[in-house]
Design an enzyme around this catalytic site. Structure first.
Site, mmCIF file in Angstrom:
data_model
loop_
_atom_site.group_PDB
_atom_site.id
_atom_site.type_symbol
_atom_site.label_atom_id
_atom_site.label_comp_id
_atom_site.label_asym_id
_atom_site.label_seq_id
_atom_site.Cartn_x
_atom_site.Cartn_y
_atom_site.Cartn_z
ATOM 1 N N ASP A 192 5.690 -2.852 11.396
ATOM 2 C CA ASP A 192 5.624 -2.533 9.851
ATOM 3 C C ASP A 192 6.336 -1.546 9.593
ATOM 4 O O ASP A 192 6.450 -0.535 10.020
ATOM 5 C CB ASP A 192 4.455 -2.522 9.479
ATOM 6 N N ASP A 200 5.462 -10.420 6.217
ATOM 7 C CA ASP A 200 4.440 -10.410 5.390
ATOM 8 C C ASP A 200 4.716 -10.825 3.852
ATOM 9 O O ASP A 200 3.947 -11.543 2.983
ATOM 10 C CB ASP A 200 3.641 -9.112 5.315
#
Length: 160
Positions: free
Chosen positions: A117, A135
């Protein structure tokens, strides 16, 4: 499903995976863990790892369980995509983005045991969860699917 619909969707899936994995490679190879690079007053790159799924949920399932869940979700969305009418363009590309995002995160989980991330929206007194482009693809894809459903509902309502 029509050939054009299949190929255009496949292109979106492949493009989503390539962009996602390319950015993750750059983040992993050029930033140290926990490093933050401010891009705008409210946006930064922040390298971290997610050992669960959205918002680190289900991390207790570890890799095997999370990989199984991801594969099941991909299979289900593939089924929805395949049975979707080709003229439902928003849904078709929405499903493709969801599949591409899920594959991008699956590659991370299989290769690293975590998902990379790096996108951080923040203010001086608040910050949103760190996420990645995969995402975002999943979220945008879900939004397109919902939009398609709403438009279909509206068309049906107007025709009656």
């Amino acid at each position: 499903m029509k050939r054009h619909a299949v190929w255009s969707s496949l292109f979106v899936v492949i493009l989503a995976v390539l962009i996602d994995q390319g950015i993750k490679y750059l983040v992993e190879s050029r930033m140290f863990y926990g490093q933050q690079i401010d891009l705008l007053p409210f946006l930064a790159l922040f390298r971290t790892h997610n050992e669960g799924i959205a918002f680190s949920m289900l991390a207790w399932l570890h890799d095997g369980g999370l990989i199984a869940i991801t594969l099941a979700v991909i299979a289900f969305v593939l089924y929805l995509w395949w049975t979707n009418a080709p003229e439902r363009v928003f849904a078709r590309y929405g499903f493709a983005l969801v599949i591409g995002g899920a594959i991008g995160n699956l590659i991370d989980r299989v290769m690293h045991g975590y998902v990379v991330d790096y996108v951080l929206f923040h203010l001086p007194t608040w910050s949103f969860a760190v996420f990645n482009l995969a995402d975002a693809f999943i979220t945008i894809g879900a939004g397109l699917i919902i939009l398609e459903e709403f438009l279909g509902w509206r068309r049906e309502r107007i025709s009656h």
